[in-house]
Design an enzyme around this catalytic site. Structure first.
Site, mmCIF file in Angstrom:
data_model
loop_
_atom_site.group_PDB
_atom_site.id
_atom_site.type_symbol
_atom_site.label_atom_id
_atom_site.label_comp_id
_atom_site.label_asym_id
_atom_site.label_seq_id
_atom_site.Cartn_x
_atom_site.Cartn_y
_atom_site.Cartn_z
ATOM 1 N N LYS A 71 50.585 40.573 35.015
ATOM 2 C CA LYS A 71 50.283 40.970 36.397
ATOM 3 C C LYS A 71 51.063 40.071 37.349
ATOM 4 O O LYS A 71 51.120 38.853 37.151
ATOM 5 C CB LYS A 71 48.782 40.846 36.638
ATOM 6 C CG LYS A 71 48.297 41.360 37.989
ATOM 7 C CD LYS A 71 46.781 41.279 38.051
ATOM 8 C CE LYS A 71 46.224 41.777 39.367
ATOM 9 N NZ LYS A 71 44.738 41.715 39.404
ATOM 10 N N SER A 145 42.570 45.701 40.522
ATOM 11 C CA SER A 145 43.908 45.539 41.057
ATOM 12 C C SER A 145 44.965 45.415 39.964
ATOM 13 O O SER A 145 46.172 45.486 40.234
ATOM 14 C CB SER A 145 43.959 44.281 41.929
ATOM 15 O OG SER A 145 43.592 43.116 41.184
ATOM 16 N N SER A 169 38.609 43.720 38.450
ATOM 17 C CA SER A 169 39.995 44.151 38.253
ATOM 18 C C SER A 169 40.466 44.074 36.812
ATOM 19 O O SER A 169 41.501 44.650 36.467
ATOM 20 C CB SER A 169 40.927 43.306 39.132
ATOM 21 O OG SER A 169 40.623 43.489 40.495
#
Length: 575
Positions: A71, A145, A169
């Site tokens: 990420k 996210s 997330s």
């Protein structure tokens, strides 16, 4: 791909790390419209890690040659970190501690994935790099996210990936893309080198296809532990059944156009939980709803502003509009020091209640109560995002560890998942409960002869923990042959001049399927059968050569009718 499968392919010489990376690079380019990557896989970035593998014994490094995605709020040395905001970009000299541990275990970082900007969101649409598409139904949200991280694994562009989790997330994207998502307790995985969202709550997480994979990554992420003979080693968490599973007793909240399908999928998950051999207790979950309200309706949103407020003020127009709205909300609400301590005292009370409730127990909830199309999120970006966190927001405030698990689909190409939660110190119970649930994963199997109810081989199915679901019929494209065998048994053969044949549909645990298949003699086998409603299902099929010495009994429409007729003809008349 799974870690164990990939290791076997490497060991057998069927694949090399370089060949795999080249395949991933090609696939990432072909699927770039999914908006998975911010820094996509390129060989120039990957090659140095491949070169290091040559000095590493695969048997000594648990993640040797395993590609993983990162990420883009987690630092990878020499690769730009954006946190989903081009104006925020910087190039770190050092990797985050978690990346260093994975690389030292032989893992290969392949690229940086898309995310809701500054890890603020649960939908996967709040990015100037494009909306990440759901891996199965592109019109739906991917979840956020950690959107790109989940979709990279679900699309086969990484074996596992790292996300982060503050409000869900690391769990919501797992549920929406049919993955396992794992989040440790706060601080168990290092967060140095991670762009903060709420620094006191942030956790790095992992997405993978299997429970075994997430726990192997977890062992590496926690770091080596002292072992025998003075050698440090990676230790996976032990697995222990909890004393009970806790389920919400109040009616659950489901939302969106698929809410009825999600409710049905939850009911199916509960039936699977009942098969786990762990007592179930229904409890009042209002405690968790109250805790959730503190996250965005309390002063923790001010912690986000404390980390990012100066940047937002100095970069007008560079922040995604809805992200800036959320970050600025703490200013609008006017939180002060007194409100922080009031919330902390309230949270302490909730933690005490949670500790009592969860002692020797694991809490189970839906991961999400529904999902949305990307168009629906665009129309109502705040309310739809809030819905996605209904069952997740309490987790980090209460410092629970959690694992999101795939369950039975809510509909075609529509995954559904549950999340299990445990208190700090009970990670082994979380793993034990998750393992028992995954053992209940099952498929539907169509049988047409001696395995049907009341026939001699029904016991083989029952011994494999299979359960009868329904009677059904095939599409009218099969012939039924009585095989020349002892005992006599039927063979189902696909044929254009066929008929509809009666079958029974059973549910068999996937973990027992191999055991069952080993009992199936030639010329029978397991394949795909088309049913009367045109759907396809796994079931018994027969090789065509068997009809040479067999008897065509298609006209009876099924084995039971054929056997009944044979029995009546073979039985002498009486009286």
């Amino acid at each position: 791909m799974t870690i164990s499968t990939l290791k076997t392919m490497y060991k057998n010489g069927k694949l090399t790390p370089l060949a795999l990376m080249e395949d991933i690079i090609r696939q990432a380019e072909q699927e770039k419209e999914h908006n998975i990557w911010i820094t996509p896989p390129v060989l120039a970035h990957i090659q140095p890690y491949l070169d290091k593998l040559e000095q590493m014994n695969p048997d000594e490094y648990p993640l040797w040659g395993i590609p993983f995605a990162i990420k883009d709020n987690i630092d990878l040395a020499g690769v730009t970190t954006t946190a989903g905001c081009p104006a925020y970009s910087y190039q770190p000299e050092k990797s985050a501690d978690i990346i260093t541990r994975l690389v030292e275990a032989g893992a290969i970082p392949i690229g940086k994935t898309n995310l809701d900007q500054f890890a603020t969101g649960l939908v996967g649409t709040r990015s100037p790099f494009g909306e990440t598409h759901n891996a199965l139904k592109p019109e739906l949200i991917s979840g956020g996210s950690s959107s790109g991280s989940a979709v990279a694994v679900a699309r086969g562009q990484a074996v596992f990936s790292l996300g982060t989790d503050t409000a869900g997330s690391g769990r919501v994207p797992a549920a929406l893309n049919d993955l396992v998502g794992y989040k440790s307790n706060i601080g168990d995985w290092p967060t140095r080198g991670v762009v903060p969202a709420c620094a006191t709550l942030d956790c790095v997480t992992v997405f993978a296809s299997t429970l075994d994979d997430v726990y192997l990554v977890d062992a590496v992420a926690r770091g080596k532990q002292p072992g025998g003979n003075g050698k440090d080693k990676y230790e996976t968490i032990a697995s222990v059944k909890p004393q009970k599973l806790l389920l919400p007793k109040e009616p659950l909240y489901f939302y969106g156009e698929f809410k009825d399908a999600y409710r049905t999928a939850w009911e199916a998950a509960v039936r699977r939980l009942e098969l786990c051999g762990i007592p179930i207790e229904y409890v009042d979950c209002s405690l968790f709803n109250k805790t959730s309200s503190l996250l965005y309706d309390g002063p923790w949103v001010a912690e986000r502003w404390s980390d990012l407020g100066e940047f937002v003020e100095n970069h007008p127009g560079d922040i995604f509009p809805v992200t800036e709205q959320i970050l600025r909300s703490s200013l609008v609400k006017g939180y002060d020091a007194a409100s922080v301590f009031t919330a902390l005292h309230e949270l302490r009370e909730y933690k005490e209640q949670a500790d009592l409730l969860l002692k020797d127990a694991v809490l189970v909830m839906p991961t999400c109560g529904g999902t949305w199309t990307r168009e629906q999120v665009a129309v109502s970006p705040v309310s739809t995002n809030s819905d996605m966190g209904h069952y997740t927001n309490h987790c980090n405030l209460l410092d629970l560890n959690a694992v999101a698990l795939p369950s039975d689909y809510a509909g075609e190409q529509l995954p559904f998942g549950i999340t299990m939660f445990a208190m700090r110190g009970q990670e082994n119970m979380l793993k034990g409960a998750a393992g028992e649930f995954m053992k209940t994963e099952a498929i539907e199997l169509a049988v047409c002869g001696l395995h049907m109810r009341g026939f001699p081989l029904e016991k083989q199915l029952l011994d494999c923990d299979a359960s009868f679901i329904r009677s059904d019929r095939t599409a009218p494209c099969y012939r039924l042959i009585r095989l020349n065998s002892v005992p006599a048994k039927p063979g189902l053969i696909r044929s254009e001049q066929g008929s509809s044949i009666a079958v029974e549909v059973w549910r068999i645990p996937i973990g027992r399927l191999g055991e069952f298949i080993r009992l199936v003699p030639a010329p029978l086998g397991i394949g795909r059968i088309k049913l009367e409603d045109e759907s396809e299902i796994t079931g018994f099929i027969c090789e065509p050569y068997a009809e040479i010495n067999g008897e065509d009994i298609t006209g009876y429409g099924g084995w039971a009718a054929a056997e009944l007729d044979r029995f009546q003809n073979d039985t002498p008349a009486t009286g």
